[in-house]
Write an enzyme that holds these catalytic residues in place. Structure first.
Site, PDB file in Angstrom:
ATOM      1  N   CYS A   1      -9.637  26.951  20.020  1.00  0.00           N
ATOM      2  CA  CYS A   1      -8.674  27.674  19.167  1.00  0.00           C
ATOM      3  C   CYS A   1      -8.842  29.189  19.201  1.00  0.00           C
ATOM      4  CB  CYS A   1      -8.764  27.140  17.746  1.00  0.00           C
ATOM      5  SG  CYS A   1      -8.681  25.334  17.704  1.00  0.00           S
TER       6      CYS A   1
ATOM      7  N   HIS B   1      -6.584  32.825   9.943  1.00  0.00           N
ATOM      8  CA  HIS B   1      -6.720  31.565  10.683  1.00  0.00           C
ATOM      9  C   HIS B   1      -6.109  30.450   9.831  1.00  0.00           C
ATOM     10  CE1 HIS B   1      -8.227  28.733  13.531  1.00  0.00           C
ATOM     11  NE2 HIS B   1      -9.075  28.180  12.689  1.00  0.00           N
TER      12      HIS B   1
ATOM     13  N   HIS C   1      -1.087  23.948  13.619  1.00  0.00           N
ATOM     14  CA  HIS C   1      -2.207  24.507  14.379  1.00  0.00           C
ATOM     15  C   HIS C   1      -1.906  24.327  15.867  1.00  0.00           C
ATOM     16  CE1 HIS C   1      -6.000  25.877  15.601  1.00  0.00           C
ATOM     17  NE2 HIS C   1      -6.717  25.474  14.563  1.00  0.00           N
TER      18      HIS C   1
END
Lengths: 373, 172
Positions: A136, A268, A302
Site C-alpha cells: 500500500c 491513510h 482501499h
C-alpha cells in the site's frame, strides 16, 4: 539546493470512472462507490462489497489509458527521456486464470517488472524502469523515487504510477484476515468503524524539474516540496499505536519543504479500528489538534498499490480547486479520533499546502507534501 | 559517491534454518531473515539512518501460488498467508528485530537495478547505510511459464543474498 519538482500531468481511474471529473463528482462530493461486486462470485466471503468500476476492466489497459492521459497533459512524446516508476503487485487475475483454467496467454502481466517495462514501451519513453512492490506504499514510494531521480539530476522527468483493480485473490486474503467492514461502508475515524473495503485505483502522475517544465512551456499543477519515509519497527501487520512512523515521515516531509505546517492532510485512513486511532495520535503530535484531515478511502475504498498515486492526484485537485474532500460515512465520535475530519461534506478552503499519507503492512509509512504552484 | 561493503551474506537451499515465527510454508521469508540477520547482527548502526532495499523479480511465489491454488480449489484461505502476502511483512519483522526505522523498499527487479536504487537512496544525507537483499525462488509451474515468456532464466535453486553498504569514508 536541488531544483523544484513539479507536477505537470496526471491520469486516474477509480470506481467513479476515468479522469478528474468523476473524482470531483464522487470523491469530492463525498459519495461512497461501494456496491456488491460482480467481478467474481462473492458467496464464500463475509461481504460482497467493493468500490469497483463496472465490468471486467483489464489492469494493463486501465494503466495505459491513465498513462496516456497523464503524458498528454504533460506534453511528453514518444522518444523522450523519462523514468517510468510503477507501484504494482502485477495483474492478479492472470495468476487466478493460470491455476483455475491453465490460461497462460497474458501470464507475464503477473510480474510487476514486466508491467513497468510494458508501460514504458507503450509510452515510448527512454529511461530507467522500475516496479515497486511494497503493497500500500508501492506507488507513493515510486513517486518519492521519482523525486529522488529528478533532484539528483539523473532525469528531468519521471512518470510515476500505481495500479490495483478489485479481484478475487486479494479479496479472499483480506476476507480471511477479517479486515473487511461489517456494514458495507468504510467509516474512517468514526467510533463505529469496522474495517476497510477494496476499491479500483490506478493513477499516473508526471513529475518534472521546474526548470524542465519552464523550458518546455508546460504548466505546473503543483509543486512536490517534501516527502518522508519511515518505518514503525513495531509489527508486521499492525501500526504503531502512537503512530511512530507517521510522526517520523511527516516530520521529514515538513523539514524537506522548509515549513512547519500544512492546511489539509489526506490521511491513510483505512477505516480499521487500529489504523485510524494510531494515525490520529501521530498527526496530532506533529500538526496539532485543529488540522483538517480526511480519508478519501471512505469513497474510493482501499486501492492497495494504487492508493498512493490516486490520493496524490486527489491532493493535487484539492490544491487546484481549493476544496477539501470530505470523510464520508462518519457517524459516531471516537475519543481516540479527535481531529477535524471534514465530515459535513466538501469544504472550500484556501489551500497552500497539502500532505498525503500512506501506510502499509510491515509498518511502512510515506508522507508527500504538495504545494500550490 | 562510492560505497563500502560492510557485511555480506548469502544462502541457498537446501539448508537447515530456523523458522521465523508467524511465517509458514514458503522459504522466501526465512531466507530473507537469514541473510538480513547475518549482515546486521553485531553491527553498530543507527536504525533511523539505515534503509533496506529488497529485490525479487517474482517475489514470494510459493505464498502467492499456494493461496491461488487454494482459491481455485474453493478452499478457505489461511489467514497466515494473508499476513505474509507481501515482502513488506518479513521486512517489518526484520525492522522490529533490529529497530530499523528508515525506509523499507521492495522491488520487482534484477540485481543491477537493486544496486542502482540503493546507490540513489544512499545519497540521502539522512542515511548512513543501506541493506540490499536479493531473493529468488526456484520456479514453480506458473513462474516457470512467466520466466519463459519474459525470456529470462530462472534460478536453479532458492537463493538470497544481502549486502550492508555504507557510504565510503571519503564521502562522509
Amino acid at each position: 539546493m536541488a531544483d523544484d519538482v513539479v507536477v505537470t500531468g496526471f491520469g486516474a481511474h477509480t470506481a467513479f470512472g476515468r479522469g478528474a471529473r468523476p473524482i470531483r463528482e464522487g470523491v469530492f462530493a463525498g459519495v461512497p462507490a461501494f456496491a456488491p461486486t460482480t467481478r467474481f462470485d462473492t458467496t464464500p466471503y463475509r461481504t460482497p462489497m467493493a468500490a469497483a468500476a463496472p465490468g471486467q476492466p483489464v489492469l494493463r489497459d486501465v494503466l495505459f489509458d491513465c498513462a496516456n492521459d497523464a503524458v498528454s497533459m504533460a506534453g511528453l512524446r514518444s522518444g523522450d527521456d523519462a523514468a517510468v516508476l510503477l507501484g504494482t503487485a502485477g495483474d492478479w487475475t492472470r495468476i487466478t486464470g493460470f491455476w483455475r483454467t491453465g490460461e497462460a496467454g497474458e501470464l507475464a502481466d503477473s510480474v510487476p517488472a514486466h508491467l513497468a517495462d510494458a508501460l514504458a514501451d507503450r509510452l515510448g519513453l527512454c529511461g530507467v524502469r522500475l516496479a515497486f512492490t511494497n503493497a500500500c506504499v508501492a506507488s507513493s514510494t515510486a513517486i518519492i523515487h521519482g523525486w529522488r531521480l529528478i533532484s539528483a539530476g539523473h532525469v528531468a522527468t519521471a512518470v510515476c504510477a500505481g495500479t490495483y483493480l478489485v479481484e478475487e485473490e486479494n479479496f479472499a486474503k483480506f476476507d480471511s484476515g477479517r479486515a473487511f467492514s461489517h456494514d458495507g461502508a468504510v467509516r474512517p475515524f468514526s467510533g463505529d468503524r469496522s474495517g476497510l473495503l477494496l476499491g479500483d485505483g490506478t493513477a499516473v502522475v508526471v513529475l518534472e524539474s521546474a526548470e524542465s517544465a519552464k523550458r518546455r512551456g508546460v504548466r505546473a499543477l503543483a509543486r512536490m516540496t517534501g516527502w518522508g519515509v519511515a518505518s514503525d519497527a513495531y509489527h508486521i501487520a499492525k501500526p504503531h499505536p502512537r503512530g511512530r512512523g507517521v510522526v517520523a515521515a511527516t516530520r521529514q516531509a515538513l523539514r524537506r519543504a522548509g515549513v512547519t505546517g500544512v492546511d489539509y492532510v489526506n490521511a491513510h485512513g483505512t477505516g480499521t479500528p487500529i489504523n485510524d486511532s494510531a494515525e490520529t495520535t501521530g498527526l496530532r503530535s506533529v500538526l496539532g489538534s485543529s488540522i483538517a484531515v480526511s480519508s478519501t478511502k471512505s469513497t474510493t475504498g482501499h486501492m492497495l498499490e494504487g492508493s498512493g498515486a490516486v490520493e496524490f492526484v486527489i491532493s493535487v485537485l484539492a490544491l487546484t480547486d481549493g476544496v477539501i474532500p470530505p470523510t464520508a460515512g462518519f457517524q459516531l465520535a471516537d475519543p481516540l479520533c479527535d481531529l477535524d475530519y471534514v465530515t459535513d461534506g466538501p469544504r472550500e478552503a484556501d489551500l497552500a499546502r497539502v500532505l498525503t499519507l500512506n501506510a502499509a503492512f510491515g509498518g511502512m509509512n510515506t508522507a508527500i507534501l504538495l504545494e500550490r504552484a | 559517491m562510492s560505497t563500502h561493503v560492510r557485511a555480506f551474506a548469502s544462502v541457498e537451499t537446501p539448508v537447515d534454518r530456523a523458522a521465523v515465527p508467524g511465517f509458514v510454508e514458503s522459504d522466501f521469508n526465512p531466507m530473507v531473515h537469514d541473510v538480513a540477520s547475518a549482515c546486521l547482527a553485531g553491527q553498530d548502526f543507527d536504525g533511523d539512518r539505515l534503509a533496506v532495499v529488497l529485490a525479487s523479480l517474482m517475489g514470494d511465489a510459493t505464498t502467492t501460488d499456494l493461496a491461488s491454488t487454494l482459491l481455485a480449489a474453493g478452499q478457505v484461505h489461511n489467514p497466515l498467508l494473508f499476513m505474509q502476502a507481501t515482502a513488506n511483512s518479513i521486512l517489518g519483522y526484520v525492522s522490529r528485530e533490529f529497530d530499523i526505522t528508515g525506509p523499507l523498499i521492495s522491488l520487482s527487479s534484477t540485481d543491477h537495478e537493486l544496486f542502482a536504487v540503493a546507490d540513489l537512496v544512499l545519497t540521502d544525507p539522512d542515511l548512513d547505510a543501506v541493506l540490499t537483499i536479493s531473493v529468488e525462488l526456484s520456479p514453480n509451474p506458473r513462474t516457470a511459464q512467466a520466466y519463459r515468456m519474459l525470456g529470462a532464466s530462472p534460478p536453479e535453486r532458492d537463493v538470497a543474498t544481502a549486502f550492508l553498504l555504507e557510504r565510503a569514508t571519503e564521502d562522509m
